[in-house]
Design a protein around this motif. Structure first.
Motif: not given
Length: 103
Positions: A1-13
């Motif tokens: 789950m934390s890997d999914n949130k990290l990819t979502e966080f990096l997708e915005i920039p």
């Protein structure tokens, strides 16, 4: 789950940079005629807004003077019985507070 949130966080920039590059590649430098048209439109806008502000201020000053600086007759009649120093202090208080002081 934390890997999914990290990819979502990096997708915005990443998406922001991608959209920025797309915008910059589609932009073109304006020609001389376009630039002069834009300058004329901006100058006309500044002039119109300046005249509107001038006329609003021109109307506002007399109305403000009528509403704020009118002294009731009981203050002016009472001023005749005071000396010049007291009158000066009273007007100074009125101009600072913009309210009618109690006598």
């Amino acid at each position: 789950m934390s890997d999914n949130k990290l990819t979502e966080f990096l997708e915005i920039p990443k998406q922001f940079v991608k959209d920025g590059n797309h915008f910059l590649t589609r932009c073109t430098k304006p020609s001389q005629t376009e630039f002069t048209q834009i300058c004329k439109a901006v100058a006309i806008g500044f002039g119109v807004m300046g005249f509107i502000g001038y006329f609003v201020k021109l109307i506002h000053i007399p109305i403000n003077n009528i509403l704020v600086y009118v002294s009731p007759s009981f203050i002016t009649s009472d001023l005749h019985s005071r000396n010049a120093v007291e009158v000066h202090k009273l007007y100074a208080r009125m101009s600072c507070t913009r309210t009618i002081p109690k006598l």
